[in-house]
Scaffold this active site. Structure first.
Site, PDB file in Angstrom:
ATOM      1  CG  ASP A  67      -0.313  -0.537   2.477  1.00 22.79           C
ATOM      2  OD1 ASP A  67       0.930  -0.528   2.553  1.00 22.79           O
ATOM      3  OD2 ASP A  67      -1.037  -0.961   3.381  1.00 22.79           O
ATOM      4  CG  ASN A 136      -8.810  -1.456  11.795  1.00 24.03           C
ATOM      5  OD1 ASN A 136      -7.872  -2.121  11.353  1.00 24.03           O
ATOM      6  ND2 ASN A 136      -9.310  -0.412  11.153  1.00 24.03           N
ATOM      7  CG  HIS A 138      -5.789  -2.326   8.693  1.00 30.43           C
ATOM      8  ND1 HIS A 138      -5.888  -0.979   8.937  1.00 30.43           N
ATOM      9  CD2 HIS A 138      -4.485  -2.624   8.895  1.00 30.43           C
ATOM     10  CE1 HIS A 138      -4.694  -0.506   9.259  1.00 30.43           C
ATOM     11  NE2 HIS A 138      -3.826  -1.484   9.239  1.00 30.43           N
ATOM     12  CD  GLU A 143      -8.760   0.826   7.456  1.00 30.50           C
ATOM     13  OE1 GLU A 143      -8.563  -0.108   8.252  1.00 30.50           O
ATOM     14  OE2 GLU A 143      -8.255   1.947   7.608  1.00 30.50           O
TER      15      GLU A 143
HETATM   16  C1  F6R Z   1       1.522  -1.465   6.066  1.00 32.83           C
HETATM   17  C2  F6R Z   1       0.210  -2.098   6.132  1.00 32.83           C
HETATM   18  C3  F6R Z   1      -0.583  -2.111   7.396  1.00 32.83           C
HETATM   19  C4  F6R Z   1       0.251  -2.452   8.632  1.00 32.83           C
HETATM   20  C5  F6R Z   1      -0.615  -2.454   9.891  1.00 32.83           C
HETATM   21  C6  F6R Z   1       0.214  -2.713  11.136  1.00 32.83           C
HETATM   22  O1  F6R Z   1       2.070  -1.587   4.776  1.00 32.83           O
HETATM   23  O2  F6R Z   1      -0.248  -2.576   5.152  1.00 32.83           O
HETATM   24  O3  F6R Z   1      -1.627  -3.036   7.266  1.00 32.83           O
HETATM   25  O4  F6R Z   1       0.860  -3.700   8.448  1.00 32.83           O
HETATM   26  O5  F6R Z   1      -1.275  -1.238  10.021  1.00 32.83           O
HETATM   27  O6  F6R Z   1       1.105  -1.661  11.321  1.00 32.83           O
HETATM   28  P1  F6R Z   1       2.200  -1.691  12.469  1.00 32.83           P
HETATM   29  O7  F6R Z   1       3.153  -2.777  12.124  1.00 32.83           O
HETATM   30  O8  F6R Z   1       2.846  -0.336  12.413  1.00 32.83           O
HETATM   31  O9  F6R Z   1       1.473  -1.949  13.748  1.00 32.83           O
END
Ligand code: F6R
Length: 243
Positions: A67, A136, A138, A143
């Protein structure tokens, strides 16, 4: 699904790097799917160390990132382009033309998503996809309520995700409202998935992801249906340990 609970974040990072390293050694032309965020930083550090020690060669690797924020320039330190450059791409010998990250400042965002999917198809699909888990539930920026059939697309970030990601921005800085993300279908098409989970506040979500119903309300729960998933969990994800 294989679930491995590690003693701490360092062990999680080391084990994640070993899984990726083994896949690269078995297949030097591996197509890797990559994530940003705090969780995989340690894994990238170990991969860079393996490279510096001469154990790994990235010259034939192709990568696709999950992303990118919309409206954030690749040179902006908040961008996922910048993150990848700092944490991996700038430190190893992966050819820049093999690195694919959705461009959040593309003039035509829908066309950008289409081309990103085409690039994945052209190389025959992602072989190993690394994922982090949002508080959450995701994965990527899919989401709660995500469409199971989605490919790379434009999404509105939830307030929850924007709040969680505000830690990467200074007070007063605008936190992006939109992002481009691989879809659930794109992620599920990867041959193998490595889900990394670390963070005190993710325990309850992780229990839902692994043992709850498969529901778009918890996007990562779809991974229960994937044939080859390894989940590495830092045991300091305490609420999970207590369940
Ligand atoms: C990042 C992504 C997100 C993160 C998720 C966890 O490329 O796709 O889904 O993997 O938000 O983020 P952290 O590791 O910062 O808790």
């Amino acid at each position: 699904m294989k679930i491995v609970i590690t003693e701490n974040y360092q062990q999680l990072s080391q084990q994640a790097a070993r899984i990726v390293a083994k896949a690269i050694l078995a297949n030097p032309g591996l197509v890797l799917g990559l994530a940003t965020g705090d969780t995989p930083r340690g894994m990238y550090r170990y991969l860079v160390a393996f490279y510096r020690e001469g154990l790994l060669d990235f010259s034939q690797i192709t990568s696709f990132n999950l992303d990118e924020y919309v409206g954030i320039d690749p040179h902006d330190p908040h961008s996922y382009h910048f993150y990848m450059q700092e944490n991996l791409m700038g430190q190893v010998n992966i050819p820049p033309e093999n690195v694919h990250i959705p461009l959040g400042v593309a003039a035509d965002l829908l066309e950008e998503c289409r081309q990103f999917e085409q690039a994945i198809e052209r190389v025959g699909g992602i072989e190993l996809q690394v994922l982090g888990l949002g508080e959450n539930g995701h994965i990527g920026f899919n989401e709660p309520g995500a469409d199971w059939g989605s490919t790379t697309h434009l999404v509105e970030l939830t307030e929850e995700t924007r709040r969680a990601n505000s830690r990467f921005f200074s007070p007063g800085e605008e936190i992006p409202k939109k992002a481009l993300t691989m879809g659930i279908k794109t992620i599920m098409q990867a041959s193998q998935i490595l889900l990394l989970v670390s963070g005190e506040r993710k325990g309850v979500t992780l229990a839902e992801v692994l043992f709850g119903p498969v529901t778009p309300r918890v996007p990562a729960s779809v991974l229960q249906l994937h044939p080859k998933v390894t989940v590495l969990v830092d045991q300091n994800t305490t609420q999970f340990r207590q369940i």
